[in-house]
Write a protein that holds these residues in place. Structure first.
Motif, PDB file in Angstrom:
ATOM      1  N   SER A   1       0.815  -1.220   0.000  1.00  0.00           N
ATOM      2  CA  SER A   1       0.000   0.000   0.000  1.00  0.00           C
ATOM      3  C   SER A   1       0.846   1.268   0.000  1.00  0.00           C
ATOM      4  CB  SER A   1      -0.937   0.008   1.210  1.00  0.00           C
ATOM      5  OG  SER A   1      -0.218  -0.147   2.418  1.00  0.00           O
ATOM      6  N   ALA A   2       1.967   1.276   0.712  1.00  0.00           N
ATOM      7  CA  ALA A   2       2.764   2.493   0.854  1.00  0.00           C
ATOM      8  C   ALA A   2       3.553   2.830  -0.408  1.00  0.00           C
ATOM      9  CB  ALA A   2       3.718   2.366   2.039  1.00  0.00           C
ATOM     10  N   ASN A   3       4.105   1.818  -1.085  1.00  0.00           N
ATOM     11  CA  ASN A   3       4.917   2.114  -2.262  1.00  0.00           C
ATOM     12  C   ASN A   3       4.122   2.779  -3.385  1.00  0.00           C
ATOM     13  OD1 ASN A   3       7.229   1.217  -1.021  1.00  0.00           O
ATOM     14  ND2 ASN A   3       7.293  -0.761  -2.059  1.00  0.00           N
ATOM     15  N   PRO A   4       2.928   2.271  -3.753  1.00  0.00           N
ATOM     16  CA  PRO A   4       2.128   3.018  -4.743  1.00  0.00           C
ATOM     17  C   PRO A   4       1.738   4.410  -4.258  1.00  0.00           C
ATOM     18  CG  PRO A   4       1.330   0.767  -4.551  1.00  0.00           C
ATOM     19  CD  PRO A   4       2.311   0.973  -3.431  1.00  0.00           C
ATOM     20  N   LEU A   5       1.434   4.531  -2.961  1.00  0.00           N
ATOM     21  CA  LEU A   5       1.074   5.846  -2.423  1.00  0.00           C
ATOM     22  C   LEU A   5       2.222   6.830  -2.595  1.00  0.00           C
ATOM     23  CD1 LEU A   5      -0.738   7.783  -0.823  1.00  0.00           C
ATOM     24  CD2 LEU A   5       0.165   6.766   1.288  1.00  0.00           C
ATOM     25  N   LEU A   6       3.444   6.406  -2.269  1.00  0.00           N
ATOM     26  CA  LEU A   6       4.594   7.294  -2.396  1.00  0.00           C
ATOM     27  C   LEU A   6       4.830   7.697  -3.849  1.00  0.00           C
ATOM     28  CD1 LEU A   6       7.057   5.568   0.081  1.00  0.00           C
ATOM     29  CD2 LEU A   6       6.192   7.900   0.267  1.00  0.00           C
ATOM     30  N   SER A   7       4.676   6.753  -4.777  1.00  0.00           N
ATOM     31  CA  SER A   7       4.892   7.077  -6.190  1.00  0.00           C
ATOM     32  C   SER A   7       3.864   8.073  -6.696  1.00  0.00           C
ATOM     33  CB  SER A   7       4.852   5.803  -7.036  1.00  0.00           C
ATOM     34  OG  SER A   7       3.538   5.273  -7.125  1.00  0.00           O
ATOM     35  N   GLU A   8       2.680   8.077  -6.095  1.00  0.00           N
ATOM     36  CA  GLU A   8       1.628   9.014  -6.508  1.00  0.00           C
ATOM     37  C   GLU A   8       1.722  10.342  -5.772  1.00  0.00           C
ATOM     38  OE1 GLU A   8      -1.278   5.235  -7.563  1.00  0.00           O
ATOM     39  OE2 GLU A   8      -1.697   6.468  -5.797  1.00  0.00           O
ATOM     40  N   LEU A   9       2.309  10.339  -4.582  1.00  0.00           N
ATOM     41  CA  LEU A   9       2.550  11.592  -3.870  1.00  0.00           C
ATOM     42  C   LEU A   9       3.631  12.420  -4.561  1.00  0.00           C
ATOM     43  CD1 LEU A   9       2.465  10.405  -0.144  1.00  0.00           C
ATOM     44  CD2 LEU A   9       0.941  12.105  -1.166  1.00  0.00           C
ATOM     45  N   TYR A  10       4.640  11.732  -5.125  1.00  0.00           N
ATOM     46  CA  TYR A  10       5.757  12.407  -5.784  1.00  0.00           C
ATOM     47  C   TYR A  10       5.980  11.811  -7.172  1.00  0.00           C
ATOM     48  CZ  TYR A  10       6.807  14.150  -1.097  1.00  0.00           C
ATOM     49  OH  TYR A  10       6.719  14.754   0.135  1.00  0.00           O
ATOM     50  N   PRO A  11       5.054  12.028  -8.099  1.00  0.00           N
ATOM     51  CA  PRO A  11       5.121  11.373  -9.412  1.00  0.00           C
ATOM     52  C   PRO A  11       6.320  11.801 -10.258  1.00  0.00           C
ATOM     53  CG  PRO A  11       3.389  13.031  -9.378  1.00  0.00           C
ATOM     54  CD  PRO A  11       3.852  12.877  -7.971  1.00  0.00           C
ATOM     55  N   MET A  12       6.901  12.971  -9.975  1.00  0.00           N
ATOM     56  CA  MET A  12       8.039  13.443 -10.761  1.00  0.00           C
ATOM     57  C   MET A  12       9.377  13.006 -10.166  1.00  0.00           C
ATOM     58  SD  MET A  12       6.355  14.821 -13.093  1.00  0.00           S
ATOM     59  CE  MET A  12       7.720  15.490 -14.029  1.00  0.00           C
ATOM     60  N   ARG A  13       9.356  12.402  -8.961  1.00  0.00           N
ATOM     61  CA  ARG A  13      10.605  11.999  -8.290  1.00  0.00           C
ATOM     62  C   ARG A  13      10.446  10.609  -7.674  1.00  0.00           C
ATOM     63  NH1 ARG A  13      11.606  16.730  -4.198  1.00  0.00           N
ATOM     64  NH2 ARG A  13       9.335  16.753  -4.204  1.00  0.00           N
ATOM     65  N   VAL A  14       9.879   9.709  -8.428  1.00  0.00           N
ATOM     66  CA  VAL A  14       9.583   8.376  -7.890  1.00  0.00           C
ATOM     67  C   VAL A  14      10.845   7.680  -7.399  1.00  0.00           C
ATOM     68  CG1 VAL A  14       8.648   6.091  -8.405  1.00  0.00           C
ATOM     69  CG2 VAL A  14       7.536   8.133  -9.334  1.00  0.00           C
ATOM     70  N   GLY A  15      11.894   7.703  -8.209  1.00  0.00           N
ATOM     71  CA  GLY A  15      13.117   7.010  -7.839  1.00  0.00           C
ATOM     72  C   GLY A  15      13.745   7.562  -6.572  1.00  0.00           C
ATOM     73  N   ARG A  16      13.866   8.879  -6.473  1.00  0.00           N
ATOM     74  CA  ARG A  16      14.483   9.477  -5.281  1.00  0.00           C
ATOM     75  C   ARG A  16      13.671   9.167  -4.034  1.00  0.00           C
ATOM     76  NH1 ARG A  16      16.824  15.486  -5.188  1.00  0.00           N
ATOM     77  NH2 ARG A  16      18.340  14.369  -6.469  1.00  0.00           N
ATOM     78  N   VAL A  17      12.360   9.265  -4.146  1.00  0.00           N
ATOM     79  CA  VAL A  17      11.501   8.990  -2.988  1.00  0.00           C
ATOM     80  C   VAL A  17      11.610   7.529  -2.569  1.00  0.00           C
ATOM     81  CG1 VAL A  17       9.088   8.834  -2.244  1.00  0.00           C
ATOM     82  CG2 VAL A  17       9.893  10.875  -3.422  1.00  0.00           C
ATOM     83  N   MET A  18      11.567   6.618  -3.537  1.00  0.00           N
ATOM     84  CA  MET A  18      11.704   5.199  -3.210  1.00  0.00           C
ATOM     85  C   MET A  18      13.082   4.900  -2.615  1.00  0.00           C
ATOM     86  SD  MET A  18       8.751   4.186  -3.911  1.00  0.00           S
ATOM     87  CE  MET A  18       9.076   2.523  -3.373  1.00  0.00           C
ATOM     88  N   GLY A  19      14.104   5.626  -3.080  1.00  0.00           N
ATOM     89  CA  GLY A  19      15.443   5.427  -2.547  1.00  0.00           C
ATOM     90  C   GLY A  19      15.566   5.851  -1.098  1.00  0.00           C
ATOM     91  N   ILE A  20      15.036   7.023  -0.761  1.00  0.00           N
ATOM     92  CA  ILE A  20      15.094   7.510   0.624  1.00  0.00           C
ATOM     93  C   ILE A  20      14.259   6.613   1.530  1.00  0.00           C
ATOM     94  CG2 ILE A  20      14.503   9.434   2.149  1.00  0.00           C
ATOM     95  CD1 ILE A  20      15.026  11.303  -0.249  1.00  0.00           C
TER      96      ILE A  20
END
Length: 385
Positions: free
Chosen positions: A113-132
């Motif tokens: 649930s959290a990973n799709p949410l994060l990708s949609e919260l920051y759609p222009m920086r998916v990689g950086r957000v997933m990395g942090i």
């Protein structure tokens, strides 16, 4: 600003859910003494935590078609709070196993649930957000053993109570922050779990072909890493240090791996990571000596941990809004199952008397051959990009 605070709370929650999966391994000798059980029963406690992590991923994917993502995330925090308390109050082995299984379930619900949410919260920086986010997750792997050592000065149950208390506080903060955050509407069209997953089968299969074998091999390698280092002549303490180096290298790897995923073409990048992992694992089997093993342990740890945020970025950024939650849940479930089988398969081969260098070297060569085939397919345009 509200989204940033929500992101920080999720980084805290992912630290706790991953700590909940890992905390049982350094407690095994305590459980053997406390409950008068054997190694096989103690090992089953750890296994149940990981089975728990794998088992709710498909049902959670279906749930995400009915319930907003942030509410499911909060639900995972509540499960973690309650299950950690259950495990902390265990008076029998079955009681402890039930708590471990439920703690694993909390992590499975969270990641899907959290990973799709994060990708949609920051759609222009998916990689950086997933990395942090992944780096926060990896810190738990590094500190789990020292955390248990400190808790044992009082009582082993303190480690589980600390997770329960931390989960309660972070979940409450996440709930309060989510109420003040304007949530993305990207997932509103994802309402048919089966149809959504089936429509993206080519992307799911492609991702599994690229990263499935690597994660399968890695699961077997790191679970036997200390024994492998001992087979190369290192002391117990030095072998444990090598495993710590592998995990510690994963902290910067998550950050840089996710950041590079935003900048590079996904499929060639993933193929490059897996190919490099194959080469460094093969090199590890060819060297001896503390300095060489330390250096290669750090490199292997960095390379393989860079794979995870890159994979999540590939899936979450490529999948359309209408299928992201459903398709990612299917991929995550199969990927977790693939990883879980790695330890058993590698252990079975080692049990038959084969040497570590031969087993790991053969795995590296087979993995390299698989990647060579996939590179040819990618160059001919036959892999979804």
């Amino acid at each position: 600003m509200a989204r940033a605070r929500l992101f920080v709370s999720l980084c805290g929650l992912v630290f706790l859910v991953n700590l909940a999966r890992i905390i049982f391994a350094p407690l095994l000798d305590v459980f053997i003494a406390e409950f008068a059980i054997g190694e096989a029963t103690a090992g089953l406690i750890v296994t149940l935590a990981w089975i728990g992590s794998a088992s709710p991923r498909l049902p959670t994917g279906w749930l995400l078609t009915k319930v907003p993502r942030h509410r499911v995330v909060i639900g995972s925090g509540l499960i973690l709070t309650a299950s950690s308390g259950i495990a902390a109050t265990a008076t029998t082995v079955r009681h402890l196993m039930g708590g471990a299984f439920l703690m694993g379930i909390a992590s499975g619900v969270y990641f899907v649930s959290a990973n799709p949410l994060l990708s949609e919260l920051y759609p222009m920086r998916v990689g950086r957000v997933m990395g942090i986010h992944g780096a926060s997750n990896q810190i738990a792997a590094v500190i789990a053993a020292p955390f248990v050592v400190l808790a044992l000065f009082v009582d082993w149950r303190l480690s589980l109570w600390a997770i329960a208390a931390g989960a309660a506080l972070v979940t409450a903060y996440t709930w309060l922050t989510a109420r003040k955050t304007s949530m993305p509407q990207a997932g509103l069209g994802d309402r048919d779990f089966i149809a959504g997953a089936l429509s993206e089968w080519r992307l799911i299969v492609t991702a599994l072909l690229i990263v499935g074998a690597a994660s399968f091999v890695w699961q077997g390698v790191f679970n036997f890493y200390e024994l492998y280092m001992q087979s190369k002549g290192l002391s117990d303490r030095a072998a444990g240090m090598m495993l710590t180096i592998v995990f510690a290298a994963g902290i910067p790897a998550f950050y840089f791996g996710g950041d590079l995923a935003d900048r590079l073409p996904y499929v060639p990048y993933l193929l490059g990571i897996v190919g490099t992992f194959s080469a460094t694992l093969l090199a590890l089997t060819l060297v001896d000596g503390l300095v060489a093993l330390t250096l290669l342990s750090g490199i292997v740890g960095f390379v393989i941990h860079a794979l995870f945020p890159a994979t999540d970025t590939y899936l979450l950024d490529t999948l359309p809004d209408s299928t992201r939650g459903s398709a990612y849940a299917v991929f995550s479930s199969v990927w977790m199952l693939t990883q879980a089988l790695g330890s058993f398969a590698i252990g079975l081969v080692l049990e038959r008397g084969h040497a570590y260098d031969g087993v790991f070297g053969s795995a590296a060569l087979l993995l390299g051959g698989t990647i060579a085939v996939l590179v040819l397919l990618e160059r001919s345009g036959r892999l979804p990009s």
